[in-house]
Design a protein around this motif. Structure first.
Motif, PDB file in Angstrom:
ATOM      1  N   VAL A 103       0.886  -1.311   0.120  1.00 53.33           N
ATOM      2  CA  VAL A 103      -0.111   0.084   0.192  1.00 53.33           C
ATOM      3  C   VAL A 103       0.926   1.249  -0.062  1.00 53.33           C
ATOM      4  N   LEU A 152      -4.683 -18.703  -0.954  1.00 55.65           N
ATOM      5  CA  LEU A 152      -5.591 -17.738  -0.420  1.00 55.65           C
ATOM      6  C   LEU A 152      -4.585 -16.180  -0.318  1.00 55.65           C
ATOM      7  N   TYR A 153      -3.480 -16.138  -0.340  1.00 56.76           N
ATOM      8  CA  TYR A 153      -2.685 -14.933   0.077  1.00 56.76           C
ATOM      9  C   TYR A 153      -2.613 -14.406  -1.514  1.00 56.76           C
ATOM     10  N   ASP A 205      -4.975 -14.898  -3.777  1.00 60.67           N
ATOM     11  CA  ASP A 205      -6.221 -14.179  -3.892  1.00 60.67           C
ATOM     12  C   ASP A 205      -6.461 -12.876  -3.223  1.00 60.67           C
ATOM     13  N   ILE A 206      -6.198 -12.625  -2.192  1.00 58.86           N
ATOM     14  CA  ILE A 206      -6.152 -11.462  -1.695  1.00 58.86           C
ATOM     15  C   ILE A 206      -5.129 -10.419  -2.088  1.00 58.86           C
ATOM     16  N   ASP A 257      -6.150  -8.994  -5.567  1.00 59.45           N
ATOM     17  CA  ASP A 257      -7.240  -7.944  -5.774  1.00 59.45           C
ATOM     18  C   ASP A 257      -6.764  -6.461  -5.011  1.00 59.45           C
ATOM     19  N   LEU A 258      -5.837  -6.717  -4.040  1.00 56.05           N
ATOM     20  CA  LEU A 258      -5.514  -5.656  -3.597  1.00 56.05           C
ATOM     21  C   LEU A 258      -4.412  -4.699  -4.534  1.00 56.05           C
ATOM     22  N   GLY A 271      -6.793  -3.119  -6.995  1.00 54.31           N
ATOM     23  CA  GLY A 271      -7.135  -1.889  -6.569  1.00 54.31           C
ATOM     24  C   GLY A 271      -6.255  -0.866  -6.925  1.00 54.31           C
ATOM     25  N   LEU A 272      -5.029  -1.014  -6.632  1.00 54.53           N
ATOM     26  CA  LEU A 272      -3.949  -0.042  -6.818  1.00 54.53           C
ATOM     27  C   LEU A 272      -3.780   0.341  -8.081  1.00 54.53           C
ATOM     28  N   LEU A 308     -10.711  -3.867 -11.140  1.00 55.23           N
ATOM     29  CA  LEU A 308     -10.511  -5.225 -11.895  1.00 55.23           C
ATOM     30  C   LEU A 308     -10.851  -5.124 -13.567  1.00 55.23           C
TER      31      LEU A 308
END
Lengths: 380, 163
Positions: free
Chosen positions: B37, B51-52, B54-55, B58-59, B62-63, B67
């Motif tokens: 971030v 899982l990591y 996936d998260i 998407d993060l 967003g930056l 999508l």
């Protein structure tokens, strides 16, 4: 008109004042007594310096408290995270049981040690049942970030989920890791979140989950949140899948208010939110259970690479110490120190914020700001 | 976690760090998300479990704008692959010539690279980025008023000019 700085100080004080663990009240109706002061009106607080930048930051807290004549004595308990034995952490836990409250630096978990070595931090949370990790990420004046007006309270379940340390390798090369979600703990953390939202007049609670994939685990968590939400009809409740949550956080963080989630998602969301408001050097964290409270930096970093360099940002640890003072009902001291921290933040920045000031410069400036307040410190 | 250490030792055994060629470093993934971030430019290639990923994917989407502009591919053994955009189906604007084709288009570019058609892929990507940079023919989600077909036509025109 109130200045932005005073608005933040007031709201920080108001929103960081935790609800009473016993009766939920923040006001005069609270019947819970803080840990008994010992020896002539002075509180004893366990201090665990931890690793990395922990010891130097804890040193600054002690220095600042001495300077401000805060009636707190620290019982320092060192925990050597490099040894396999659990004597150190057992001593620390006993000290916290004795004193009821602690301030700590992060204890490093070396992931090259065998699986039987449990995280010392994790042992604290589970043994003392400090089930609610609360991190308040708020845009601070004096810190320029991409997004402004961020005010998010993250309530993370602290004792189960992916951190249950239950793993096995029945077939070589195939490891199974158990994520534990229980109805009791999910109800408990959801209730904590809603109680906190009600006490602090927050406008919304959002549950973060991945129930579309983990239908039983996160499904149960979500169901419990919905159940608790029905008991707080005045507080709007919604839910969001964790990957979408991180995307929304980096594009429009102002949409979030109180967020409640299981352990691992809490880990990532709190780090993302800390990044949004200026980084790990700014955000304090608190861990509450029914009987004990432990305060620390919000993102639980050891800061090994900048240890002993006098470079670390002391803001997070010092704000955590203010949360500690609020917990001990020493609000006047907390307000003075918080005001001084925020006014210093408008003038001096450490390296993590793009500045050149050292840790000791910042702490000295805070002490100067406290001194400028005048005789109020003596009157307290 | 044991799962983490097994995975880590496998990666570092298969792909040993060799000189200054391809530095390999680990970062605790939660710290990663905070660092991402604050300064995403410090990262290049990230590899992680499901899982990591996936998260973090998407993060990172967003930056960079969401999508609507993020391509993706799913690669299997023996070159089997499926490339896709990861945004929703947007039923409210379906059939109205309003959608932003960038995500699917860049996914197709990834597919071309996967097939070894690098020149074609590079050409389409350059044209697409130039169109977006120019800001004259943008779809609604990017702040413009143009239709999907207009946006696509502009890309085609630029490709013709490149030839």
């Amino acid at each position: 008109p109130r200045s932005p700085l005073s608005t933040v100080i007031l709201s920080l004080g108001k929103t960081l004042h935790p609800p009473c663990l016993q009766c939920g009240s923040t006001g005069v109706l609270c019947v819970f007594q803080p840990p008994p002061a010992k020896y002539g009106g002075r509180h004893t607080v366990t201090l665990i310096p931890g690793d990395g930048i922990g010891p130097e930051l804890c040193g600054h807290v002690q220095e600042l408290f001495r300077f401000c004549c805060v009636p707190v004595d620290f019982e320092v308990v060192n925990v050597d995270s490099a040894v396999m034995g659990e004597d150190d952490i057992t001593n620390a836990i006993m000290a916290i049981r004795r004193n009821g409250v602690a301030l700590k630096g992060n204890m490093e978990t070396n992931h090259n040690l065998p699986a039987s070595y449990k995280s010392r931090n994790n042992l604290l949370w589970t043994t003392l049942d400090l089930y609610a990790n609360v991190i308040h990420c708020q845009s601070l004046p004096g810190v320029r970030t991409r997004h402004s007006n961020v005010d998010i309270m993250i309530i993370r379940e602290n004792t189960e989920g992916e951190y249950s340390s239950l793993e096995h390798e029945n077939v070589p090369g195939v490891v199974e890791c158990l994520k534990i979600i229980t109805r009791n703990k999910s109800l408990r953390i959801a209730d904590y979140a809603f109680k906190t939202a009600r006490e602090k007049g927050r406008s919304r609670v959002t549950a973060v989950h991945k129930a579309n994939i983990m239908k039983l685990g996160d499904g149960l968590f979500l169901e419990c949140c919905k159940e608790v939400a029905s008991g707080y009809p005045e507080i709007p409740f919604d839910s969001m899948i964790v990957d979408n949550t991180t995307m929304q956080l980096v594009s429009r963080p102002q949409q979030f208010d109180v967020m409640v989630m299981p352990n691992l998602y809490g880990n990532v969301v709190s780090n993302v939110c800390a990044g949004l408001v200026g980084g790990p050097g700014l955000v304090p964290g608190a861990n509450y259970g029914t009987d004990y409270a432990v305060f620390e930096t919000g993102t639980r970093n050891t800061g090994k690479s900048i240890a002993k360099c006098n470079k670390a940002n002391p803001t997070a640890m010092l704000l955590a110490s203010c949360l500690l003072l609020d917990h001990l009902k020493l609000h006047a001291y907390a307000e003075v120190i918080r005001r001084a921290i925020l006014s210093t933040l408008s003038e001096l920045h450490t390296a993590d914020l793009g500045g050149h000031s050292s840790t000791s410069d910042v702490v000295q400036s805070i002490m100067d700001a406290v001194q400028r307040e005048g005789p109020q410190t003596l009157n307290m | 976690m044991a799962a983490g250490s097994a995975w880590r030792s496998l990666v570092s055994r298969r792909f040993p760090v060799s000189g200054s060629n391809r530095p390999f470093s680990e970062l605790r993934w939660f710290r990663d998300s905070g660092c991402m971030v604050q300064d995403p430019t410090q990262f290049d290639v990230l590899v992680m479990p499901n899982l990591y990923g996936d998260i973090l994917s998407d993060l990172c989407a967003g930056l960079i704008g969401g999508l609507g502009v993020t391509p993706s591919g799913n690669i299997g053994a023996n070159g089997v692959a499926i490339f896709e955009s990861v945004h929703g189906t947007a039923p409210d604007i379906a059939g109205m010539d309003m959608a932003n084709p960038t995500a699917l288009l860049l996914s197709a570019v990834m597919m071309l690279h996967h097939m070894g058609l690098h020149d074609h892929g590079k050409k389409i990507q350059t044209a697409c980025f130039d169109t977006i940079r120019d800001k004259k023919v943008l779809t609604k989600d990017l702040g413009g008023n143009s239709k999907c077909s207009e946006f696509t036509a502009d890309i085609c025109r630029r490709i013709q000019d490149l030839d």
